[in-house]
Scaffold this active site. Structure first.
Site, mmCIF file in Angstrom:
data_model
loop_
_atom_site.group_PDB
_atom_site.id
_atom_site.type_symbol
_atom_site.label_atom_id
_atom_site.label_comp_id
_atom_site.label_asym_id
_atom_site.label_seq_id
_atom_site.Cartn_x
_atom_site.Cartn_y
_atom_site.Cartn_z
ATOM 1 N N HIS A 10 6.842 17.120 43.671
ATOM 2 C CA HIS A 10 8.174 16.805 43.102
ATOM 3 C C HIS A 10 8.089 16.549 41.596
ATOM 4 C CE1 HIS A 10 9.387 15.996 47.353
ATOM 5 N NE2 HIS A 10 8.169 15.463 47.395
ATOM 6 N N SER B 156 8.604 27.708 13.995
ATOM 7 C CA SER B 156 10.055 27.694 13.875
ATOM 8 C C SER B 156 10.418 28.002 12.432
ATOM 9 C CB SER B 156 10.589 26.324 14.273
ATOM 10 O OG SER B 156 11.845 26.100 13.669
ATOM 11 N N ASN C 108 5.678 26.641 19.219
ATOM 12 C CA ASN C 108 6.403 26.950 20.457
ATOM 13 C C ASN C 108 5.586 27.845 21.389
ATOM 14 O OD1 ASN C 108 8.691 25.505 19.648
ATOM 15 N ND2 ASN C 108 9.443 27.259 18.478
ATOM 16 N N ASN D 234 11.582 68.775 44.262
ATOM 17 C CA ASN D 234 11.672 67.579 45.103
ATOM 18 C C ASN D 234 10.291 67.049 45.490
ATOM 19 O OD1 ASN D 234 14.348 68.028 44.861
ATOM 20 N ND2 ASN D 234 14.696 68.705 46.976
ATOM 21 N N GLU E 186 6.917 31.291 27.686
ATOM 22 C CA GLU E 186 8.348 31.412 28.022
ATOM 23 C C GLU E 186 8.714 32.853 28.378
ATOM 24 O OE1 GLU E 186 10.761 28.424 25.322
ATOM 25 O OE2 GLU E 186 9.105 29.309 24.226
HETATM 26 N N1 ARG Z 1 14.577 64.990 37.643
HETATM 27 C C1 ARG Z 1 14.639 64.939 39.067
HETATM 28 C C2 ARG Z 1 14.261 63.542 39.563
HETATM 29 O O1 ARG Z 1 13.774 62.788 38.786
HETATM 30 C C3 ARG Z 1 13.706 65.954 39.637
HETATM 31 C C4 ARG Z 1 14.058 66.448 40.978
HETATM 32 C C5 ARG Z 1 15.273 67.296 40.921
HETATM 33 N N2 ARG Z 1 15.550 67.912 42.171
HETATM 34 C C6 ARG Z 1 16.706 68.497 42.437
HETATM 35 N N3 ARG Z 1 16.840 69.008 43.595
HETATM 36 N N4 ARG Z 1 17.659 68.495 41.566
HETATM 37 O O2 ARG Z 1 14.442 63.194 40.701
#
Ligand code: ARG
Length: 464
Positions: free
Chosen positions: A162, A283, A291, A116, A296
């Site tokens: 405008h 084209s 173009n 995490n 674009e």
């Molecule tokens: N692949 C996960 C993501 O991109 C990584 C973190 C995963 N964490 C977990 N507790 N499963 O967020």
């Protein structure tokens, strides 16, 4: 450790069976998060060095980990690395390969860390690079705009409101309008980059860790200003990505507006600008066509970037603290938006550097459509001390007279003008010319060539 085929190689202890194929398909992020491989490895190397310095792992384990990670990196860069969907993401792919290379010490790398904080930190490092790349791209486009502004500092063209002819302006002034927008874009990127530059590693899963980490050390090693202060916030924060996407959306909006002008200006009907062959296409059926495809596509790229911003905002809204797997959906949106923005900036810089304003056409267009009517009204105020509202009325009548006669304002004779206002003198013709008109607009921020030159000098100094 359980068998790879029956459960996950990295956390199989609790699991009797491996995931369903559909589970693997929805869960795996390796196909896209492999773009963060170098950030993942750099951060892991810093983490390992810190663990050793704190006596949490041995120096020899840390050395093995740090060396092994370099081997993994070279395999990835050399294209020989075998990615595995079963290993879900870049973090597990790298760690698993490290284990194959160095064996037991690899298992010590994840001490005091979680995926995490790892993913948030990798992603931050990736986004931080994008802020830098965007700033570079903005600088390059700004330099191209300044060259155009300099070459056309006193080239006249119609200014519109405008999309109707309003007053003459200078080409240089028009280019500098975009320089201003891009400068704000750049400052948004700089602000956001400074705000996000806190290291997340050490927040661990959500609550911090009982290991005596030196988070300052990891932060410094990875170029962060400081460690993040709240572990819950650290792993659940994606503001840095939202900041990037919103700054990117605004920047892309500016590019899109300019692209729209180039599309209009390069038509046969306007013919204000000649785009180079290098940034145009032909084209397959109409041989005469050239173009403005690059313009674009720049005009359209903003759609993807706005889409990514709204997409990530929608992913994040309503997520309880701390990490949820929803957040894995952050990356593709940001990757796509970053790619789109960098490409749009580069294409616009190329187009601007190559384009040629059509000076004679711009000059005629600048003088068409009674564009100096305001100059005439201002002259009546200045020379005859007329209240502006009366001057507006007299000028309106003269415009009507010219329109009825099928001529432009400077083509009216003095005698004709005097039928509306007997006090008008020959001197009025001075202000009816477009060059005099733009030269007179010297108020700060106005279109006068002398102002344009001052602004160019200011920007050149600023950009360096
Ligand atoms: N692949 C996960 C993501 O991109 C990584 C973190 C995963 N964490 C977990 N507790 N499963 O967020």
């Amino acid at each position: 450790m359980s068998d790879k085929s029956s459960s996950n190689a990295m956390w199989g202890g609790r699991f009797a069976s491996g995931p369903d194929a559909i589970m693997e398909a929805i869960n795996a992020s390796i196909d896209f998060d492999k773009r963060m491989a170098s950030q993942d490895i750099e951060a892991s190397r810093a983490h390992a060095a810190m663990l050793a310095k704190q006596g949490i792992i041995t120096n020899s384990d840390a050395d093995a980990i740090r060396e092994g990670l370099l081997t993994v990196l070279s395999e990835i860069e050399g294209g020989t690395f075998k990615y595995s969907r079963a290993l879900e993401d870049i973090h597990m792919n790298v760690e698993s390969r490290l284990k194959e290379i160095i064996g037991e010490p690899a298992g010590r790398l994840h001490t005091g860390r979680s995926r995490n904080d790892q993913v948030a930190n990798d992603f931050k490092m990736w986004v931080r690079d994008q802020f830098d790349a965007a700033i570079q791209g903005i600088d390059a486009l700004t330099a191209a705009l300044l060259d155009q502004a300099e070459a056309g500092a006193d080239m006249v063209m119609p200014g519109f409101t405008h999309l109707q002819v309003a007053q003459p302006v200078t080409w240089g002034h028009h280019m500098l309008a975009y320089v201003e927008m891009l400068a704000r874009d750049k400052s948004r990127m700089i602000d956001a980059r400074a705000r996000m530059n806190e290291c997340v590693l050490g927040a661990a899963a959500l609550a911090g860790t009982s290991f005596p980490l030196d988070r300052e050390m990891t932060a410094a090693a990875l170029g962060f200003d400081r460690p993040s202060a709240n572990s819950l916030d650290s792993v659940s924060d994606r503001d840095f990505a939202l900041d990037f996407l919103s700054a990117a959306s605004i920047c892309a909006t500016h590019l899109s507006r300019f692209a729209e002008e180039l599309v209009i200006w390069s038509t046969v009907q306007f013919n204000f600008v000649i785009l180079s062959d290098r940034f145009s296409t032909g084209s397959s059926i109409m041989p005469q066509k050239k173009n403005p495809d690059a313009a674009e596509l720049i005009r359209a790229k903003v759609a993807r970037i706005n889409g990514s911003l709204v997409g990530l905002l929608t992913v994040m809204k309503g997520l309880p603290l701390a990490y949820s797997k929803d957040m894995q959906e952050d990356k593709e949106q940001v990757f796509d938006a970053a790619d789109s923005l960098m490409l749009a900036l580069a294409a616009m810089a190329g187009m601007v550097a190559d384009m040629t304003p059509n000076k004679p056409v711009l000059e005629i267009a600048a003088a068409t459509g009674f564009s100096t009517a305001t100059d005439l009204a201002d002259w009546l105020v200045r020379a005859l001390n007329m209240p502006f509202r009366d001057a507006h009325h007299v000028t309106g009548a003269l415009v009507k007279m010219a329109e009825d006669g099928g001529v432009d304002l400077p083509d009216l004779t003095l005698a004709q003008m005097q039928t509306e206002c007997p006090e008008i003198t020959e001197a009025v013709f001075e202000v009816l010319g477009v060059h005099n008109s733009v030269a007179s607009r010297t108020s700060y921020g106005g279109t006068a060539p002398e102002n344009v030159r001052k602004q160019i000098a200011r920007w050149r100094k600023e950009i360096g």
